[in-house]
Design a protein around this motif. Structure first.
Motif, PDB file in Angstrom:
ATOM      1  N   MET A   7       0.830  -1.203   0.000  1.00 53.22           N
ATOM      2  CA  MET A   7       0.000   0.000   0.000  1.00 53.22           C
ATOM      3  C   MET A   7       0.865   1.254   0.000  1.00 53.22           C
ATOM      4  N   PRO A   8       0.640   2.133  -0.960  1.00 51.97           N
ATOM      5  CA  PRO A   8       1.411   3.377  -1.021  1.00 51.97           C
ATOM      6  C   PRO A   8       1.291   4.166   0.283  1.00 51.97           C
ATOM      7  N   GLY A   9       2.414   4.695   0.738  1.00 61.10           N
ATOM      8  CA  GLY A   9       2.423   5.508   1.952  1.00 61.10           C
ATOM      9  C   GLY A   9       2.433   4.708   3.237  1.00 61.10           C
ATOM     10  N   MET A  10       2.526   3.390   3.142  1.00 62.47           N
ATOM     11  CA  MET A  10       2.518   2.534   4.331  1.00 62.47           C
ATOM     12  C   MET A  10       3.660   1.525   4.218  1.00 62.47           C
ATOM     13  N   THR A  11       4.312   1.269   5.330  1.00 60.43           N
ATOM     14  CA  THR A  11       5.334   0.227   5.355  1.00 60.43           C
ATOM     15  C   THR A  11       4.698  -1.096   5.745  1.00 60.43           C
ATOM     16  N   PHE A  12       5.411  -2.164   5.485  1.00 62.75           N
ATOM     17  CA  PHE A  12       4.939  -3.489   5.883  1.00 62.75           C
ATOM     18  C   PHE A  12       4.739  -3.542   7.393  1.00 62.75           C
ATOM     19  N   GLN A  13       5.671  -2.954   8.134  1.00 68.91           N
ATOM     20  CA  GLN A  13       5.556  -2.979   9.599  1.00 68.91           C
ATOM     21  C   GLN A  13       4.328  -2.202  10.071  1.00 68.91           C
ATOM     22  N   GLN A  14       4.009  -1.099   9.433  1.00 71.37           N
ATOM     23  CA  GLN A  14       2.802  -0.340   9.791  1.00 71.37           C
ATOM     24  C   GLN A  14       1.545  -1.171   9.513  1.00 71.37           C
TER      25      GLN A  14
END
Length: 101
Positions: free
Chosen positions: A57-64
């Motif tokens: 997802m654009p603007g999001m990291t995997f950890q988020q």
């Protein structure tokens, strides 16, 4: 010491859809007769409804992404960033999770 076990979610896709309405879900439960399940029968996708793959997802990291699922009260049984660290079974770049209850 007793082993810790988790119950796999019966609706991982629904959990992700609820938390991330704009997520592009690329895979959920496939069942044992699906061609990809036959290639990897031990996959959570072949055995449970808790496995979910989404496009990054654009603007999001995997950890988020993982943190938001956990913050909503769900367990994470398995998590793989198949965008940055693809496994041998990856069919393309995605984030893979198996959600527990």
């Amino acid at each position: 010491m007793a082993a810790v076990t988790f119950k796999v979610s019966s609706n991982g896709v629904g959990v992700v859809q609820n938390l991330f309405p704009n997520a592009k879900i690329t895979s959920g439960y496939r069942g044992p007769d699906h061609p990809l399940s036959k290639k990897n029968p031990r996959s959570f996708h072949a055995r449970t409804k808790g496995a979910v793959d989404v496009a990054a997802m654009p603007g999001m990291t995997f950890q988020q992404y993982i943190s938001k699922i956990k913050a909503a009260g769900h367990k994470i049984i398995e998590a793989r960033d198949e965008v940055n660290n693809p496994s041998g079974h990856a069919t393309g770049p995605h984030w893979h999770v198996v959600i527990g209850e």
